[in-house]
Design an enzyme around this catalytic site. Structure first.
Site, PDB file in Angstrom:
ATOM      1  N   SER A 119       0.728  -1.162  -0.148  1.00 14.54           N
ATOM      2  CA  SER A 119      -0.036   0.073  -0.098  1.00 14.54           C
ATOM      3  C   SER A 119       0.586   1.170   0.097  1.00 14.54           C
ATOM      4  CB  SER A 119      -0.755  -0.001   1.266  1.00 14.54           C
ATOM      5  OG  SER A 119      -1.767  -0.795   1.380  1.00 14.54           O
ATOM      6  N   HIS A 140      -0.690  -2.493  -7.336  1.00 16.52           N
ATOM      7  CA  HIS A 140      -1.472  -2.070  -6.128  1.00 16.52           C
ATOM      8  C   HIS A 140      -2.796  -2.428  -6.349  1.00 16.52           C
ATOM      9  CE1 HIS A 140      -2.439   1.217  -2.979  1.00 16.52           C
ATOM     10  NE2 HIS A 140      -2.673  -0.192  -2.328  1.00 16.52           N
ATOM     11  N   GLU A 152      -3.102   0.527  -9.261  1.00 15.30           N
ATOM     12  CA  GLU A 152      -1.870   1.558  -9.120  1.00 15.30           C
ATOM     13  C   GLU A 152      -0.852   0.629  -9.512  1.00 15.30           C
ATOM     14  OE1 GLU A 152      -1.411   3.329  -5.443  1.00 15.30           O
ATOM     15  OE2 GLU A 152      -1.434   5.450  -6.166  1.00 15.30           O
ATOM     16  N   ASN A 190      -2.599   6.252  -1.254  1.00 16.16           N
ATOM     17  CA  ASN A 190      -2.673   6.342   0.181  1.00 16.16           C
ATOM     18  C   ASN A 190      -2.112   7.541   0.670  1.00 16.16           C
ATOM     19  OD1 ASN A 190      -4.010   4.016   1.063  1.00 16.16           O
ATOM     20  ND2 ASN A 190      -2.631   2.739   0.184  1.00 16.16           N
TER      21      ASN A 190
HETATM   22  N1  CAA Z   1     -16.225  -9.507  -3.435  1.00 17.28           N
HETATM   23  C1  CAA Z   1     -16.920  -9.782  -4.413  1.00 17.28           C
HETATM   24  N2  CAA Z   1     -17.761  -8.627  -5.055  1.00 17.28           N
HETATM   25  C2  CAA Z   1     -18.178  -7.742  -3.977  1.00 17.28           C
HETATM   26  C3  CAA Z   1     -17.524  -7.768  -2.689  1.00 17.28           C
HETATM   27  C4  CAA Z   1     -16.703  -8.695  -2.494  1.00 17.28           C
HETATM   28  N3  CAA Z   1     -15.682  -8.580  -1.320  1.00 17.28           N
HETATM   29  N4  CAA Z   1     -18.267  -6.822  -1.940  1.00 17.28           N
HETATM   30  C5  CAA Z   1     -19.113  -6.221  -2.645  1.00 17.28           C
HETATM   31  N5  CAA Z   1     -19.122  -6.721  -3.852  1.00 17.28           N
HETATM   32  C6  CAA Z   1     -20.124  -6.699  -4.892  1.00 17.28           C
HETATM   33  C7  CAA Z   1     -21.381  -7.153  -4.841  1.00 17.28           C
HETATM   34  O1  CAA Z   1     -21.733  -8.505  -4.968  1.00 17.28           O
HETATM   35  C8  CAA Z   1     -22.283  -6.042  -5.630  1.00 17.28           C
HETATM   36  O2  CAA Z   1     -22.420  -6.605  -6.935  1.00 17.28           O
HETATM   37  P1  CAA Z   1     -23.678  -6.057  -7.836  1.00 17.28           P
HETATM   38  O3  CAA Z   1     -23.513  -4.701  -7.804  1.00 17.28           O
HETATM   39  O4  CAA Z   1     -23.286  -6.942  -9.095  1.00 17.28           O
HETATM   40  O5  CAA Z   1     -24.955  -6.787  -7.282  1.00 17.28           O
HETATM   41  C9  CAA Z   1     -21.623  -4.699  -5.701  1.00 17.28           C
HETATM   42  O6  CAA Z   1     -20.189  -5.220  -4.961  1.00 17.28           O
HETATM   43  C10 CAA Z   1     -21.929  -3.921  -4.384  1.00 17.28           C
HETATM   44  O7  CAA Z   1     -21.920  -4.609  -3.344  1.00 17.28           O
HETATM   45  P2  CAA Z   1     -23.043  -4.271  -2.229  1.00 17.28           P
HETATM   46  O8  CAA Z   1     -24.603  -4.064  -2.835  1.00 17.28           O
HETATM   47  O9  CAA Z   1     -23.223  -5.579  -1.059  1.00 17.28           O
HETATM   48  O10 CAA Z   1     -22.596  -3.104  -1.152  1.00 17.28           O
HETATM   49  P3  CAA Z   1     -22.304  -1.728  -1.547  1.00 17.28           P
HETATM   50  O11 CAA Z   1     -23.154  -1.080  -2.690  1.00 17.28           O
HETATM   51  O12 CAA Z   1     -22.346  -1.108  -0.219  1.00 17.28           O
HETATM   52  O13 CAA Z   1     -20.735  -1.910  -2.073  1.00 17.28           O
HETATM   53  C11 CAA Z   1     -18.569  -1.662  -1.777  1.00 17.28           C
HETATM   54  C12 CAA Z   1     -19.833  -2.344  -1.267  1.00 17.28           C
HETATM   55  C13 CAA Z   1     -18.161  -1.798  -3.268  1.00 17.28           C
HETATM   56  C14 CAA Z   1     -17.479  -2.388  -0.738  1.00 17.28           C
HETATM   57  C15 CAA Z   1     -18.770  -0.368  -1.432  1.00 17.28           C
HETATM   58  O14 CAA Z   1     -19.107   0.182  -0.107  1.00 17.28           O
HETATM   59  C16 CAA Z   1     -17.490   0.724  -1.819  1.00 17.28           C
HETATM   60  O15 CAA Z   1     -17.215   0.876  -2.785  1.00 17.28           O
HETATM   61  N6  CAA Z   1     -16.771   0.807  -0.541  1.00 17.28           N
HETATM   62  C17 CAA Z   1     -15.478   1.633  -0.773  1.00 17.28           C
HETATM   63  C18 CAA Z   1     -14.341   0.944  -1.214  1.00 17.28           C
HETATM   64  C19 CAA Z   1     -12.988   1.632  -1.096  1.00 17.28           C
HETATM   65  O16 CAA Z   1     -12.917   2.741  -1.177  1.00 17.28           O
HETATM   66  N7  CAA Z   1     -12.162   0.763  -1.529  1.00 17.28           N
HETATM   67  C20 CAA Z   1     -10.753   1.167  -1.522  1.00 17.28           C
HETATM   68  C21 CAA Z   1     -10.124   0.923  -0.158  1.00 17.28           C
HETATM   69  S1  CAA Z   1      -8.430   1.611  -0.020  1.00 17.28           S
HETATM   70  C22 CAA Z   1      -7.377   0.373  -0.917  1.00 17.28           C
HETATM   71  O17 CAA Z   1      -8.066  -0.577  -1.277  1.00 17.28           O
HETATM   72  C23 CAA Z   1      -5.934   0.629  -0.841  1.00 17.28           C
HETATM   73  C24 CAA Z   1      -5.160   0.542   0.142  1.00 17.28           C
HETATM   74  O18 CAA Z   1      -3.924   0.155   0.101  1.00 17.28           O
HETATM   75  C25 CAA Z   1      -5.493   0.415   1.606  1.00 17.28           C
HETATM   76  P1  NAD Z   2      -4.308  -9.229   5.887  1.00 20.73           P
HETATM   77  O1  NAD Z   2      -3.698  -9.141   7.298  1.00 20.73           O
HETATM   78  O2  NAD Z   2      -5.583  -9.557   5.630  1.00 20.73           O
HETATM   79  O3  NAD Z   2      -3.307 -10.738   5.274  1.00 20.73           O
HETATM   80  C1  NAD Z   2      -2.156 -10.860   5.183  1.00 20.73           C
HETATM   81  C2  NAD Z   2      -1.638 -12.286   5.145  1.00 20.73           C
HETATM   82  O4  NAD Z   2      -0.364 -12.490   4.823  1.00 20.73           O
HETATM   83  C3  NAD Z   2      -2.241 -13.284   5.976  1.00 20.73           C
HETATM   84  O5  NAD Z   2      -3.036 -14.429   5.523  1.00 20.73           O
HETATM   85  C4  NAD Z   2      -0.824 -13.909   6.977  1.00 20.73           C
HETATM   86  O6  NAD Z   2      -0.844 -15.325   7.299  1.00 20.73           O
HETATM   87  C5  NAD Z   2       0.060 -13.652   5.563  1.00 20.73           C
HETATM   88  N1  NAD Z   2       1.360 -13.462   5.870  1.00 20.73           N
HETATM   89  C6  NAD Z   2       1.956 -12.637   6.734  1.00 20.73           C
HETATM   90  N2  NAD Z   2       3.345 -13.115   6.776  1.00 20.73           N
HETATM   91  C7  NAD Z   2       3.712 -13.982   5.682  1.00 20.73           C
HETATM   92  C8  NAD Z   2       4.871 -14.574   5.222  1.00 20.73           C
HETATM   93  N3  NAD Z   2       6.082 -14.032   5.738  1.00 20.73           N
HETATM   94  N4  NAD Z   2       4.797 -15.430   4.157  1.00 20.73           N
HETATM   95  C9  NAD Z   2       3.455 -15.544   3.771  1.00 20.73           C
HETATM   96  N5  NAD Z   2       2.160 -15.203   4.191  1.00 20.73           N
HETATM   97  C10 NAD Z   2       2.415 -14.191   5.061  1.00 20.73           C
HETATM   98  O7  NAD Z   2      -3.641  -8.354   4.966  1.00 20.73           O
HETATM   99  P2  NAD Z   2      -4.164  -7.712   3.778  1.00 20.73           P
HETATM  100  O8  NAD Z   2      -5.276  -6.578   4.084  1.00 20.73           O
HETATM  101  O9  NAD Z   2      -4.691  -8.693   2.680  1.00 20.73           O
HETATM  102  O10 NAD Z   2      -2.826  -6.871   3.099  1.00 20.73           O
HETATM  103  C11 NAD Z   2      -2.068  -7.497   2.454  1.00 20.73           C
HETATM  104  C12 NAD Z   2      -1.397  -6.315   1.666  1.00 20.73           C
HETATM  105  O11 NAD Z   2      -1.922  -5.724   0.573  1.00 20.73           O
HETATM  106  C13 NAD Z   2      -0.350  -5.382   2.525  1.00 20.73           C
HETATM  107  O12 NAD Z   2       0.949  -5.015   1.828  1.00 20.73           O
HETATM  108  C14 NAD Z   2      -1.485  -4.223   2.329  1.00 20.73           C
HETATM  109  O13 NAD Z   2      -0.803  -3.054   2.697  1.00 20.73           O
HETATM  110  C15 NAD Z   2      -1.841  -4.432   0.924  1.00 20.73           C
HETATM  111  N6  NAD Z   2      -3.184  -3.745   0.845  1.00 20.73           N
HETATM  112  C16 NAD Z   2      -4.193  -3.880   1.627  1.00 20.73           C
HETATM  113  C17 NAD Z   2      -5.713  -3.283   1.386  1.00 20.73           C
HETATM  114  C18 NAD Z   2      -6.658  -3.293   2.260  1.00 20.73           C
HETATM  115  O14 NAD Z   2      -7.686  -2.530   1.969  1.00 20.73           O
HETATM  116  N7  NAD Z   2      -6.594  -4.167   3.252  1.00 20.73           N
HETATM  117  C19 NAD Z   2      -5.703  -2.635  -0.043  1.00 20.73           C
HETATM  118  C20 NAD Z   2      -4.519  -2.765  -0.932  1.00 20.73           C
HETATM  119  C21 NAD Z   2      -3.284  -3.394  -0.437  1.00 20.73           C
END
Ligand code: CAA
Ligand code: NAD
Length: 283
Positions: A119, A140, A152, A190
């Protein structure tokens, strides 16, 4: 992408989703984790997701079965030694990821690309522990992987043009949209998202409003699909903290200091949706 082989390292929230989209696009997938329980949980998550797609008539039952048959789960890295691409999705910790990249570099065939779903961490640094830094790149995906269109793509200092083009093409073959960014802490996604989430946690910490009110403001006022605290739980509070620490250390700027409340939740094991408790509690 018939007959191409991919290995996914880590079967948490992201790894399972990445394996699902690869297998759905006809890649043969080796899904690896240290933890057998995590592997079982990941496979059953993929099954549930594909069953839902069958119920909604998005795919046929035979397609679901074919997709599942393309995924081989394993606790042995050597099962992926002939993979064309490896996508690492383990815990957001640079030292742990470096160890895995060192091992992968020794085990996986030398033509293979080693991608990280990190991330925020440095792709250049991950590449530097291998003998193929030109083949190391950031890929990403966003959570939930089967739904979100963005990948990304992060080029490290040494990543070659050839590797970038290959990842762009693989991303498009998964039905996703690649967006190229440079290798700086938190990349673009991020660097922008996580300070917003951290600020929402500060608003809660300072008693500006309840968690529900903070989320409601951002959902109804800014049309965000989830409020920032709900989104933090969805991402994982440990992952949010790791990302804030990378931004804070990487830029040396106090505007990125992680909120003490976020640190307290993580120390207390309130990691969000994946452990059923974070800012909210889950069934
Ligand atoms: N796997 C597969 N499909 C999924 C799913 C999952 N885990 N979760 C939801 N869906 C699908 C549903 O089946 C549904 O599909 P249809 O439209 O075809 O029926 C659709 O997505 C919408 O789902 P819901 O109606 O159940 O729920 P919702 O409308 O509230 O949407 C959501 C759920 C898509 C998660 C929405 O809440 C959302 O977009 N949330 C924000 C997500 C976001 O910001 N993600 C980025 C996080 S940051 C990141 O990832 C980077 C990082 O490094 C941290
Ligand atoms: P998570 O905590 O759900 O899962 C991590 C997994 O890695 C666990 O199953 C653990 O058993 C395994 N693990 C840990 N150390 C290990 C090793 N040395 N060898 C093999 N497996 C090992 O984490 P996550 O949310 O799936 O995040 C995973 C990566 O993806 C991170 O780098 C995170 O920053 C990135 N990411 C997360 C998100 C999010 O929304 N959670 C979105 C984009 C990217």
């Amino acid at each position: 992408m018939e007959n191409r082989k991919a290995m996914v390292i880590g079967t948490g929230q992201m790894g399972a989703g990445i394996a699902q989209v690869l297998a759905s696009a006809s890649y043969n997938v080796v899904l690896y984790d240290l933890d057998t329980q995590a592997l079982q949980k990941g496979i059953s998550k993929i099954e549930t997701s594909l069953k839902k797609a069958v119920q909604k008539e998005k795919i046929k039952e035979c397609e679901m079965n074919e997709t599942l048959a393309r995924i081989q789960d394993t606790t042995s890295l050597s099962n992926g030694d002939d993979a064309d691409i490896v996508i690492e999705a383990i815990v957001e910790n640079l030292e742990v990821k470096k160890e895995v990249f060192k091992k992968l570099d020794q085990i996986v065939k030398k033509e293979a690309i080693l991608a990280s779903n990190t991330s925020a961490l440095s792709i250049t640094e991950l590449g530097s522990v291998t003998k193929r830094p030109e083949k190391v790149i950031g890929m990403h995906f966003m959570n939930p992987v089967p739904v979100m269109k963005l990948v990304e793509v992060i080029r490290g200092l040494s990543t070659s043009e050839e590797t970038y083009k290959e990842i762009k093409s693989i991303t498009e073959s998964l039905g996703k949209v690649p967006v190229l960014v440079k290798d700086f802490p938190g990349f673009v996604s991020n660097r922008i998202l996580m300070p917003m989430i951290n600020e929402a946690i500060y608003a809660l910490y300072e008693g500006i409003a309840s968690k529900e009110a903070i989320d409601e403001v951002m959902k109804l006022g800014m049309n965000h699909p989830m409020g920032p605290l709900q989104l933090a739980d969805f991402i994982g509070l440990d992952t949010c903290l790791f990302i804030m620490e990378v931004l804070h250390e990487g830029f040396g700027d106090d505007k990125y200091r992680p909120c003490p409340l976020l640190k307290q939740y993580v120390k207390g094991g309130y990691l969000g949706h994946k452990v059923k408790r974070g800012f909210y509690e889950y069934e």
